[in-house]
Design a protein around this motif. Structure first.
Motif, PDB file in Angstrom:
ATOM      1  N   VAL A   1       0.869  -1.177   0.000  1.00 22.80           N
ATOM      2  CA  VAL A   1       0.000   0.000   0.000  1.00 22.80           C
ATOM      3  C   VAL A   1       0.904   1.225   0.000  1.00 22.80           C
ATOM      4  CG1 VAL A   1      -1.771   1.283   1.254  1.00 22.80           C
ATOM      5  CG2 VAL A   1      -1.783  -1.219   1.296  1.00 22.80           C
ATOM      6  N   THR A   2       0.610   2.201  -0.877  1.00 17.95           N
ATOM      7  CA  THR A   2       1.431   3.408  -0.961  1.00 17.95           C
ATOM      8  C   THR A   2       0.582   4.659  -0.787  1.00 17.95           C
ATOM      9  OG1 THR A   2       1.204   3.484  -3.378  1.00 17.95           O
ATOM     10  CG2 THR A   2       3.119   2.334  -2.498  1.00 17.95           C
ATOM     11  N   TRP A   3       1.229   5.731  -0.301  1.00 17.38           N
ATOM     12  CA  TRP A   3       0.562   7.033  -0.168  1.00 17.38           C
ATOM     13  C   TRP A   3       1.622   8.124  -0.109  1.00 17.38           C
ATOM     14  CZ3 TRP A   3       1.423   3.688   3.754  1.00 17.38           C
ATOM     15  CH2 TRP A   3       1.994   4.169   4.922  1.00 17.38           C
ATOM     16  N   GLY A   4       1.174   9.361  -0.247  1.00 23.55           N
ATOM     17  CA  GLY A   4       2.086  10.498  -0.232  1.00 23.55           C
ATOM     18  C   GLY A   4       2.129  11.151  -1.593  1.00 23.55           C
ATOM     19  N   ASN A   5       3.248  11.803  -1.928  1.00 29.84           N
ATOM     20  CA  ASN A   5       3.401  12.480  -3.214  1.00 29.84           C
ATOM     21  C   ASN A   5       3.249  11.458  -4.336  1.00 29.84           C
ATOM     22  OD1 ASN A   5       4.709  13.484  -5.632  1.00 29.84           O
ATOM     23  ND2 ASN A   5       5.426  15.185  -4.386  1.00 29.84           N
ATOM     24  N   LEU A   6       2.216  11.627  -5.147  1.00 25.28           N
ATOM     25  CA  LEU A   6       1.864  10.641  -6.160  1.00 25.28           C
ATOM     26  C   LEU A   6       2.956  10.445  -7.210  1.00 25.28           C
ATOM     27  CD1 LEU A   6      -1.900  11.534  -6.651  1.00 25.28           C
ATOM     28  CD2 LEU A   6      -0.865   9.851  -5.123  1.00 25.28           C
ATOM     29  N   LYS A   7       3.657  11.509  -7.581  1.00 25.54           N
ATOM     30  CA  LYS A   7       4.673  11.421  -8.628  1.00 25.54           C
ATOM     31  C   LYS A   7       5.975  10.800  -8.142  1.00 25.54           C
ATOM     32  CE  LYS A   7       2.906  15.390 -11.121  1.00 25.54           C
ATOM     33  NZ  LYS A   7       3.134  16.795 -11.476  1.00 25.54           N
ATOM     34  N   CYS A   8       6.124  10.708  -6.843  1.00 20.89           N
ATOM     35  CA  CYS A   8       7.399  10.241  -6.288  1.00 20.89           C
ATOM     36  C   CYS A   8       7.264   8.927  -5.525  1.00 20.89           C
ATOM     37  CB  CYS A   8       7.980  11.326  -5.392  1.00 20.89           C
ATOM     38  SG  CYS A   8       8.338  12.845  -6.295  1.00 20.89           S
TER      39      CYS A   8
ATOM     40  N   ASP B   1       1.967   6.727  -5.579  1.00 26.98           N
ATOM     41  CA  ASP B   1       0.982   6.068  -6.444  1.00 26.98           C
ATOM     42  C   ASP B   1       1.659   4.878  -7.116  1.00 26.98           C
ATOM     43  OD1 ASP B   1      -0.913   5.229  -8.252  1.00 26.98           O
ATOM     44  OD2 ASP B   1      -0.864   7.051  -9.466  1.00 26.98           O
ATOM     45  N   SER B   2       1.292   3.689  -6.682  1.00 30.61           N
ATOM     46  CA  SER B   2       1.873   2.464  -7.261  1.00 30.61           C
ATOM     47  C   SER B   2       0.898   1.760  -8.194  1.00 30.61           C
ATOM     48  CB  SER B   2       2.303   1.513  -6.139  1.00 30.61           C
ATOM     49  OG  SER B   2       1.200   1.220  -5.300  1.00 30.61           O
ATOM     50  N   SER B   3      -0.167   2.435  -8.617  1.00 32.50           N
ATOM     51  CA  SER B   3      -1.219   1.771  -9.413  1.00 32.50           C
ATOM     52  C   SER B   3      -0.680   1.180 -10.716  1.00 32.50           C
ATOM     53  CB  SER B   3      -2.368   2.748  -9.699  1.00 32.50           C
ATOM     54  OG  SER B   3      -1.908   3.880 -10.409  1.00 32.50           O
ATOM     55  N   ARG B   4       0.336   1.784 -11.313  1.00 30.10           N
ATOM     56  CA  ARG B   4       0.895   1.282 -12.576  1.00 30.10           C
ATOM     57  C   ARG B   4       1.504  -0.119 -12.409  1.00 30.10           C
ATOM     58  NH1 ARG B   4       5.930   1.273 -14.459  1.00 30.10           N
ATOM     59  NH2 ARG B   4       6.708   2.650 -12.813  1.00 30.10           N
TER      60      ARG B   4
ATOM     61  N   ALA C   1      14.270   5.513  -2.601  1.00 33.69           N
ATOM     62  CA  ALA C   1      15.222   6.574  -2.943  1.00 33.69           C
ATOM     63  C   ALA C   1      14.499   7.899  -2.698  1.00 33.69           C
ATOM     64  CB  ALA C   1      15.655   6.438  -4.400  1.00 33.69           C
ATOM     65  N   ALA C   2      15.028   8.988  -3.179  1.00 34.90           N
ATOM     66  CA  ALA C   2      14.389  10.287  -2.950  1.00 34.90           C
ATOM     67  C   ALA C   2      13.042  10.404  -3.650  1.00 34.90           C
ATOM     68  CB  ALA C   2      15.312  11.413  -3.401  1.00 34.90           C
ATOM     69  N   ASN C   3      12.886   9.745  -4.808  1.00 35.35           N
ATOM     70  CA  ASN C   3      11.668   9.919  -5.596  1.00 35.35           C
ATOM     71  C   ASN C   3      11.108   8.629  -6.177  1.00 35.35           C
ATOM     72  OD1 ASN C   3      11.405  13.000  -5.826  1.00 35.35           O
ATOM     73  ND2 ASN C   3      13.549  12.614  -6.288  1.00 35.35           N
TER      74      ASN C   3
ATOM     75  N   HIS D   1       9.048   8.376  -9.686  1.00 37.48           N
ATOM     76  CA  HIS D   1       9.484   9.264 -10.764  1.00 37.48           C
ATOM     77  C   HIS D   1      10.321   8.458 -11.745  1.00 37.48           C
ATOM     78  CE1 HIS D   1      11.305  12.524 -12.967  1.00 37.48           C
ATOM     79  NE2 HIS D   1      10.512  13.395 -12.333  1.00 37.48           N
ATOM     80  N   ARG D   2       9.876   8.371 -12.992  1.00 32.99           N
ATOM     81  CA  ARG D   2      10.507   7.461 -13.943  1.00 32.99           C
ATOM     82  C   ARG D   2      11.946   7.803 -14.273  1.00 32.99           C
ATOM     83  NH1 ARG D   2      10.796   8.807 -19.183  1.00 32.99           N
ATOM     84  NH2 ARG D   2       9.848  10.770 -19.831  1.00 32.99           N
ATOM     85  N   LEU D   3      12.302   9.070 -14.206  1.00 32.82           N
ATOM     86  CA  LEU D   3      13.683   9.462 -14.516  1.00 32.82           C
ATOM     87  C   LEU D   3      14.602   9.388 -13.296  1.00 32.82           C
ATOM     88  CD1 LEU D   3      13.001  12.570 -16.799  1.00 32.82           C
ATOM     89  CD2 LEU D   3      13.516  10.200 -17.492  1.00 32.82           C
ATOM     90  N   LEU D   4      14.022   9.182 -12.128  1.00 34.30           N
ATOM     91  CA  LEU D   4      14.808   9.180 -10.893  1.00 34.30           C
ATOM     92  C   LEU D   4      14.730   7.826 -10.175  1.00 34.30           C
ATOM     93  CD1 LEU D   4      13.853  12.760  -9.688  1.00 34.30           C
ATOM     94  CD2 LEU D   4      15.918  12.053 -10.896  1.00 34.30           C
ATOM     95  N   GLY D   5      14.643   6.748 -10.946  1.00 39.21           N
ATOM     96  CA  GLY D   5      14.683   5.403 -10.395  1.00 39.21           C
ATOM     97  C   GLY D   5      13.398   4.611 -10.464  1.00 39.21           C
ATOM     98  N   GLY D   6      12.287   5.266 -10.811  1.00 42.73           N
ATOM     99  CA  GLY D   6      10.996   4.589 -10.801  1.00 42.73           C
ATOM    100  C   GLY D   6      10.712   3.742 -12.024  1.00 42.73           C
ATOM    101  N   ASP D   7      11.621   3.756 -13.018  1.00 40.50           N
ATOM    102  CA  ASP D   7      11.435   2.963 -14.232  1.00 40.50           C
ATOM    103  C   ASP D   7      12.695   2.141 -14.472  1.00 40.50           C
ATOM    104  OD1 ASP D   7      10.980   1.841 -16.695  1.00 40.50           O
ATOM    105  OD2 ASP D   7      10.757   3.740 -17.760  1.00 40.50           O
ATOM    106  N   SER D   8      12.606   0.853 -14.190  1.00 38.11           N
ATOM    107  CA  SER D   8      13.759  -0.025 -14.389  1.00 38.11           C
ATOM    108  C   SER D   8      13.599  -0.884 -15.652  1.00 38.11           C
ATOM    109  CB  SER D   8      13.945  -0.942 -13.168  1.00 38.11           C
ATOM    110  OG  SER D   8      12.755  -1.700 -12.951  1.00 38.11           O
TER     111      SER D   8
END
Length: 167
Positions: A112-119, A122-125, A139-141, A157-164
């Motif tokens: 379960v996730t919450w907080g800043n959706l872009k960072c 939001d784990s719905s994807r 990480a930070a984002n 954030h996809r450019l800051l580690g969220g897209d592997s």
């Protein structure tokens, strides 16, 4: 000081960018520092009983209670308000932070996730992949989760580690 007098039998101490929270041996919590970023827990103090663990993000705290429920406070848009997912925060095993978001692993291995959706809030994807999660690191984002089969799922954030996906 008022806070210093309360800091006896401390079991855990945790921080945001500008506040601290201490869990005492009796399971209560003492906070101090920047009020908006977690230093003032007065609105939730009555819920902070039997606290087992506290996790700090940049601007908010999340506490796991002995019954597996979670209490949050601090900046409401940056992790301090978990009301959107509170009904799902049951039987929480572990909480991890990523800058301005939190991720909780439930006893059944779901997340379960919450907080800043872009960072990472939001784990719905990737929610359909977040099964049998063993560990989460923030990480930070962004977040990275290790599944029971050894695979890794990332989000945030996809450019800051969220897209592997290119690894």
């Amino acid at each position: 000081s008022r806070v210093q007098d309360q800091l006896k039998n401390v079991q855990q101490i945790c921080a945001t960018d500008s506040a601290f929270a201490a869990v005492l041996a009796d399971g209560t919590v003492v906070t101090w520092g920047d009020a908006e970023n977690g230093g003032d827990s007065s609105k939730v103090q009555h819920q902070l009983r039997n606290v087992q663990q506290i996790c700090g993000a940049a601007n908010a705290f999340a506490a796991i209670l002995a019954n597996g429920n979670v209490v949050t406070w601090g900046h409401r848009l940056l992790g301090g308000d978990s009301s959107r997912v509170q009904h799902r925060l049951r039987n929480v095993h572990q909480i991890c932070s990523a800058g301005n978001a939190f991720a909780a692993i439930l006893a059944n291995g779901n997340v379960v996730t919450w907080g800043n959706l872009k960072c990472g809030g939001d784990s719905s994807r990737v929610q359909h992949q977040l099964r049998n999660v063993q560990q989460i690191c923030g990480a930070a984002n962004a977040f990275a989760a290790i599944l029971a089969n050894g695979n890794v799922v990332t989000w945030g954030h996809r450019l800051l580690g969220g897209d592997s996906s290119r690894v």
